[in-house]
Design a protein around this motif. Structure first.
Motif, PDB file in Angstrom:
ATOM      1  N   ASP A 239       0.818  -1.208   0.037  1.00  0.00           N
ATOM      2  CA  ASP A 239       0.011  -0.117   0.003  1.00  0.00           C
ATOM      3  C   ASP A 239       0.853   1.137  -0.130  1.00  0.00           C
ATOM      4  O   ASP A 239       0.495   2.153  -0.619  1.00  0.00           O
ATOM      5  N   ARG A 240       1.956   1.177   0.540  1.00  0.00           N
ATOM      6  CA  ARG A 240       2.973   2.364   0.666  1.00  0.00           C
ATOM      7  C   ARG A 240       4.066   2.322  -0.609  1.00  0.00           C
ATOM      8  O   ARG A 240       4.613   3.283  -0.454  1.00  0.00           O
ATOM      9  N   GLY A 241       3.963   1.770  -1.426  1.00  0.00           N
ATOM     10  CA  GLY A 241       4.838   1.447  -2.588  1.00  0.00           C
ATOM     11  C   GLY A 241       6.024   0.836  -2.338  1.00  0.00           C
ATOM     12  O   GLY A 241       6.904   1.295  -3.184  1.00  0.00           O
ATOM     13  N   PHE A 242       6.121  -0.021  -1.553  1.00  0.00           N
ATOM     14  CA  PHE A 242       7.330  -0.708  -1.252  1.00  0.00           C
ATOM     15  C   PHE A 242       7.565  -2.019  -1.646  1.00  0.00           C
ATOM     16  O   PHE A 242       6.476  -2.710  -1.842  1.00  0.00           O
ATOM     17  N   GLN A 243       8.763  -2.328  -2.175  1.00  0.00           N
ATOM     18  CA  GLN A 243       9.103  -3.757  -2.434  1.00  0.00           C
ATOM     19  C   GLN A 243       9.343  -4.540  -1.221  1.00  0.00           C
ATOM     20  O   GLN A 243      10.000  -3.859  -0.420  1.00  0.00           O
ATOM     21  N   TYR A 244       9.590  -5.727  -1.354  1.00  0.00           N
ATOM     22  CA  TYR A 244       9.963  -6.581  -0.299  1.00  0.00           C
ATOM     23  C   TYR A 244      10.367  -7.946  -0.612  1.00  0.00           C
ATOM     24  O   TYR A 244       9.815  -8.604  -1.803  1.00  0.00           O
ATOM     25  N   ASP A 245      11.251  -8.724  -0.105  1.00  0.00           N
ATOM     26  CA  ASP A 245      11.360 -10.164  -0.242  1.00  0.00           C
ATOM     27  C   ASP A 245      11.749 -10.869   0.937  1.00  0.00           C
ATOM     28  O   ASP A 245      12.615 -10.346   1.958  1.00  0.00           O
ATOM     29  N   THR A 246      11.342 -11.956   1.156  1.00  0.00           N
ATOM     30  CA  THR A 246      11.586 -12.710   2.354  1.00  0.00           C
ATOM     31  C   THR A 246      12.339 -14.233   1.926  1.00  0.00           C
ATOM     32  O   THR A 246      12.026 -14.649   1.236  1.00  0.00           O
ATOM     33  N   ALA A 247      13.508 -14.271   2.862  1.00  0.00           N
ATOM     34  CA  ALA A 247      14.235 -15.700   2.826  1.00  0.00           C
ATOM     35  C   ALA A 247      14.494 -16.236   3.945  1.00  0.00           C
ATOM     36  O   ALA A 247      14.584 -15.497   4.972  1.00  0.00           O
ATOM     37  N   GLU A 248      14.400 -17.441   3.971  1.00  0.00           N
ATOM     38  CA  GLU A 248      14.741 -18.104   5.273  1.00  0.00           C
ATOM     39  C   GLU A 248      16.482 -18.288   5.717  1.00  0.00           C
ATOM     40  O   GLU A 248      16.829 -18.834   4.506  1.00  0.00           O
ATOM     41  N   THR A 249      16.818 -18.132   6.403  1.00  0.00           N
ATOM     42  CA  THR A 249      18.360 -17.926   6.594  1.00  0.00           C
ATOM     43  C   THR A 249      18.592 -18.984   7.987  1.00  0.00           C
ATOM     44  O   THR A 249      17.566 -19.353   8.841  1.00  0.00           O
ATOM     45  N   ASP A 250      19.940 -19.077   8.198  1.00  0.00           N
ATOM     46  CA  ASP A 250      20.317 -19.935   9.728  1.00  0.00           C
ATOM     47  C   ASP A 250      20.121 -18.823  10.728  1.00  0.00           C
ATOM     48  O   ASP A 250      19.576 -19.163  11.746  1.00  0.00           O
ATOM     49  N   ASP A 251      19.886 -17.533  10.495  1.00  0.00           N
ATOM     50  CA  ASP A 251      19.874 -16.380  11.508  1.00  0.00           C
ATOM     51  C   ASP A 251      18.214 -16.268  11.944  1.00  0.00           C
ATOM     52  O   ASP A 251      17.992 -15.652  12.869  1.00  0.00           O
ATOM     53  N   GLY A 252      17.365 -16.786  10.776  1.00  0.00           N
ATOM     54  CA  GLY A 252      15.877 -16.470  11.113  1.00  0.00           C
ATOM     55  C   GLY A 252      15.294 -16.123   9.801  1.00  0.00           C
ATOM     56  O   GLY A 252      16.019 -16.384   8.660  1.00  0.00           O
ATOM     57  N   VAL A 253      14.302 -15.808   9.771  1.00  0.00           N
ATOM     58  CA  VAL A 253      13.527 -15.140   8.367  1.00  0.00           C
ATOM     59  C   VAL A 253      13.916 -13.788   8.222  1.00  0.00           C
ATOM     60  O   VAL A 253      13.761 -12.782   8.829  1.00  0.00           O
ATOM     61  N   VAL A 254      14.548 -13.585   7.185  1.00  0.00           N
ATOM     62  CA  VAL A 254      15.065 -12.452   6.627  1.00  0.00           C
ATOM     63  C   VAL A 254      14.120 -11.610   5.648  1.00  0.00           C
ATOM     64  O   VAL A 254      13.873 -12.371   4.689  1.00  0.00           O
ATOM     65  N   THR A 255      13.523 -10.449   5.951  1.00  0.00           N
ATOM     66  CA  THR A 255      12.760  -9.715   5.006  1.00  0.00           C
ATOM     67  C   THR A 255      13.495  -8.372   4.789  1.00  0.00           C
ATOM     68  O   THR A 255      13.594  -7.761   5.724  1.00  0.00           O
ATOM     69  N   ALA A 256      13.651  -8.232   3.483  1.00  0.00           N
ATOM     70  CA  ALA A 256      14.299  -6.781   2.907  1.00  0.00           C
ATOM     71  C   ALA A 256      13.118  -5.927   2.594  1.00  0.00           C
ATOM     72  O   ALA A 256      12.286  -6.586   1.922  1.00  0.00           O
ATOM     73  N   VAL A 257      13.375  -4.729   2.658  1.00  0.00           N
ATOM     74  CA  VAL A 257      12.168  -3.631   2.337  1.00  0.00           C
ATOM     75  C   VAL A 257      12.791  -2.629   1.800  1.00  0.00           C
ATOM     76  O   VAL A 257      14.068  -2.207   2.409  1.00  0.00           O
ATOM     77  N   TRP A 258      12.260  -2.212   0.605  1.00  0.00           N
ATOM     78  CA  TRP A 258      13.016  -1.035  -0.067  1.00  0.00           C
ATOM     79  C   TRP A 258      12.028  -0.155  -1.055  1.00  0.00           C
ATOM     80  O   TRP A 258      10.810  -0.993  -1.181  1.00  0.00           O
TER      81      TRP A 258
END
Length: 85
Positions: A64-83
């Motif tokens: 809704d705010r016009g941001f892109q995101y991508d989520t991946a599972e890693t050894d450190d946890g679930v990583v979600t990048a937002v830009w």
């Protein structure tokens, strides 16, 4: 934990500075609130959020705010990048 290393697990742009939000110990809805607060003043950075699960309630709000995101599972946890493009 290095935000730039974690970002590499996602499709986020690598030519921008990034910030880390370790949300694994934060109670709901704090991870959602902190991420949405970040969107108000993102300034071309990439937010790298680490959580114990995918932030599914966050996705429609980011869109809704016009941001892109991508989520991946890693050894450190679930990583979600937002830009924002």
């Amino acid at each position: 934990m290095d935000a730039e290393v974690l970002r590499e697990a996602t499709a986020a742009p690598t030519d921008r500075p990034c910030e880390l939000l370790d949300a694994r110990e934060l109670p709901p809805p704090e991870p959602l609130q902190r991420t949405l607060e970040w969107t108000a003043d993102a300034n071309g950075t990439v937010l790298v959020q680490v959580n114990d699960r995918a932030p599914k309630h966050l996705y429609p709000r980011l869109a809704d705010r016009g941001f892109q995101y991508d989520t991946a599972e890693t050894d450190d946890g679930v990583v979600t990048a937002v830009w924002k493009e």
